[in-house]
Design a protein around this motif. Structure first.
Motif, PDB file in Angstrom:
ATOM      1  N   GLU A   8       1.193  -1.170  -0.111  1.00  0.00           N
ATOM      2  CA  GLU A   8       0.163  -0.082   0.048  1.00  0.00           C
ATOM      3  C   GLU A   8       0.916   1.264   0.175  1.00  0.00           C
ATOM      4  O   GLU A   8       1.245   2.354  -0.670  1.00  0.00           O
ATOM      5  N   PRO A  12       1.665   1.584  -4.782  1.00  0.00           N
ATOM      6  CA  PRO A  12       0.276   1.017  -4.338  1.00  0.00           C
ATOM      7  C   PRO A  12      -0.249   0.753  -5.467  1.00  0.00           C
ATOM      8  O   PRO A  12      -1.514  -0.194  -5.708  1.00  0.00           O
ATOM      9  N   GLN A  13      -0.227   1.663  -7.009  1.00  0.00           N
ATOM     10  CA  GLN A  13      -0.483   1.371  -7.885  1.00  0.00           C
ATOM     11  C   GLN A  13      -0.377  -0.542  -8.553  1.00  0.00           C
ATOM     12  O   GLN A  13      -1.398  -0.539  -8.698  1.00  0.00           O
ATOM     13  N   TYR A  16      -2.673  -2.564  -6.052  1.00  0.00           N
ATOM     14  CA  TYR A  16      -4.425  -2.378  -5.773  1.00  0.00           C
ATOM     15  C   TYR A  16      -4.300  -2.932  -7.982  1.00  0.00           C
ATOM     16  O   TYR A  16      -5.575  -3.472  -7.474  1.00  0.00           O
ATOM     17  N   GLU A  17      -3.687  -2.555  -8.560  1.00  0.00           N
ATOM     18  CA  GLU A  17      -3.531  -2.823  -9.796  1.00  0.00           C
ATOM     19  C   GLU A  17      -3.710  -5.151  -9.612  1.00  0.00           C
ATOM     20  O   GLU A  17      -4.390  -5.913 -10.618  1.00  0.00           O
ATOM     21  N   LEU A  19      -4.670  -6.848  -6.929  1.00  0.00           N
ATOM     22  CA  LEU A  19      -6.040  -6.890  -5.987  1.00  0.00           C
ATOM     23  C   LEU A  19      -6.914  -7.104  -8.155  1.00  0.00           C
ATOM     24  O   LEU A  19      -7.755  -7.808  -8.163  1.00  0.00           O
ATOM     25  N   GLY A  20      -6.900  -5.857  -8.638  1.00  0.00           N
ATOM     26  CA  GLY A  20      -7.722  -5.569  -9.726  1.00  0.00           C
ATOM     27  C   GLY A  20      -8.066  -6.818 -10.697  1.00  0.00           C
ATOM     28  O   GLY A  20      -8.999  -7.619 -11.192  1.00  0.00           O
ATOM     29  N   ARG A  21      -7.188  -6.744 -10.852  1.00  0.00           N
ATOM     30  CA  ARG A  21      -6.696  -7.617 -12.421  1.00  0.00           C
ATOM     31  C   ARG A  21      -7.584  -9.347 -11.799  1.00  0.00           C
ATOM     32  O   ARG A  21      -7.481 -10.443 -11.927  1.00  0.00           O
ATOM     33  N   MET A  23      -9.193  -9.890  -8.727  1.00  0.00           N
ATOM     34  CA  MET A  23     -10.975 -10.213  -8.601  1.00  0.00           C
ATOM     35  C   MET A  23     -11.367 -10.032 -10.165  1.00  0.00           C
ATOM     36  O   MET A  23     -12.141 -11.541 -10.275  1.00  0.00           O
ATOM     37  N   ALA A  24     -11.244  -9.222 -11.088  1.00  0.00           N
ATOM     38  CA  ALA A  24     -11.185 -10.143 -12.958  1.00  0.00           C
ATOM     39  C   ALA A  24     -11.424 -10.988 -12.647  1.00  0.00           C
ATOM     40  O   ALA A  24     -12.174 -11.445 -13.123  1.00  0.00           O
ATOM     41  N   TRP A  40     -12.236 -10.502   0.980  1.00  0.00           N
ATOM     42  CA  TRP A  40     -10.702  -9.633   0.738  1.00  0.00           C
ATOM     43  C   TRP A  40      -9.822  -9.299   1.965  1.00  0.00           C
ATOM     44  O   TRP A  40     -10.646  -7.659   2.431  1.00  0.00           O
ATOM     45  N   HIS A  42      -6.175  -7.145   2.957  1.00  0.00           N
ATOM     46  CA  HIS A  42      -4.327  -7.260   3.059  1.00  0.00           C
ATOM     47  C   HIS A  42      -3.736  -7.278   3.643  1.00  0.00           C
ATOM     48  O   HIS A  42      -4.149  -6.254   5.382  1.00  0.00           O
ATOM     49  N   TRP A  47      -2.594  -9.963  -0.630  1.00  0.00           N
ATOM     50  CA  TRP A  47      -3.727  -9.948  -0.773  1.00  0.00           C
ATOM     51  C   TRP A  47      -4.584 -11.817  -0.439  1.00  0.00           C
ATOM     52  O   TRP A  47      -3.378 -12.406  -1.409  1.00  0.00           O
ATOM     53  N   ALA A  78      -7.530 -10.382 -18.141  1.00  0.00           N
ATOM     54  CA  ALA A  78      -7.097  -9.273 -16.801  1.00  0.00           C
ATOM     55  C   ALA A  78      -5.631 -10.493 -16.101  1.00  0.00           C
ATOM     56  O   ALA A  78      -5.013  -9.905 -15.947  1.00  0.00           O
TER      57      ALA A  78
END
Lengths: 135, 134
Positions: A8, A12-13, A16-17, A19-21, A23-24, A40, A42, A47, A78
């Motif tokens: 974090e 951080p970018q 979080y990317e 996690l986004g990838r 989850m998608a 979910w 961290h 994660w 993703a």
């Protein structure tokens, strides 16, 4: 990629990317089919994604990896080329991956496995059919 | 901006989902929501996040924004990176995260008050036997 893990605070970018990838792709690949009470968070620059029932974590990880490697899927968009499976260490309740070099832990409480998820799903469909057929 | 963000700027596209999902879970904004689901909208322009039962979408947004105001860890993922884009209705709320549209959708919301009431009723029915009960 770098000596220091993303977090974090540090990168951080990318953190979080990742996690986004993840989850998608989890959603797009159906890797969480039958899972309830999904959570979910961290901790320790990792994660952690947890669910009840549903698949064994190694099954979810394998499905994710396969979907990421297949062409033209949302999961491949993703995660294609960005996921690595870590060797199993924590027993049947956990699986470890790396996404963009960020550690991701999959953890299931009382998992039942994809086969049982499918069996229950068929069973509940049959019950619905039966109730429709009833006069 | 009209081009698919997923293709032109995938990093920002997935970062936005990661940040909003992290904040939603940490702030417990979706507590009581069931069958949570999420998917890319408009062919890779937006994110859609949906649940059944649980809070109204505008209530979830309130919790999310309050967590950011209170400067706790739950708001960290979205601080300075989120705004409401247009007025919510009964089933939808609209955010911009990293300038990307994120729709929160509740198909059969019962509201935060009802979520709380049900939880209290459940606790009253099943007396806690202590910390092992969880």
């Amino acid at each position: 990629m770098t000596g220091e893990l993303a977090s974090e605070r540090h990168q951080p970018q990318r953190f979080y990317e990742a996690l986004g990838r993840t989850m998608a792709a989890l959603r797009a690949s159906g890797a969480l089919e039958g899972a309830r009470a999904l959570h979910w968070w961290h901790a320790d620059q990792t994660w952690k994604i947890e669910w009840r029932e549903g698949p064994y974590p190694y099954e979810a990880a394998a499905r994710l990896w396969q979907a990421a490697a297949s062409d033209e899927s949302l999961a491949a968009l993703a995660l294609g080329g960005m996921i690595r499976l870590d060797p199993p260490t924590g027993g049947p309740g956990t699986a470890f991956l790396r996404v963009l070099d960020v550690p991701v832990m999959l953890r299931a409480l009382d998992p039942i496995g994809f086969e049982e998820v499918a069996r229950r799903s068929v069973e509940s469909l049959e019950q619905m059919m039966a109730s429709l057929d009833r006069p | 901006m009209t081009d698919q963000v997923r293709r032109t700027d995938p990093t920002r596209y997935y970062e936005a989902l990661g940040r909003v999902m992290s904040a939603l879970c940490e702030s417990q904004a979706l507590d009581g929501g069931e069958r949570l689901d999420w998917w890319p909208g408009a062919g890779g322009l937006t994110w859609e996040i949906e649940w059944q039962a649980g809070p109204y979408p505008y209530e979830a947004v309130d919790v999310l924004l309050r967590a950011i105001d209170e400067e706790g860890p739950a708001g960290h993922a979205l601080r300075g990176l989120v705004q409401e884009s247009r007025d919510p209705d009964r089933h939808h709320a609209h955010l911009l995260v990293l300038d990307l549209p994120v729709t929160l959708r509740a198909s059969t919301p019962v509201g935060a008050r009802e979520v709380l009431r049900r939880r209290l009723a459940r606790q009253a029915r099943v007396p806690s036997t202590g910390p092992l009960d969880q």
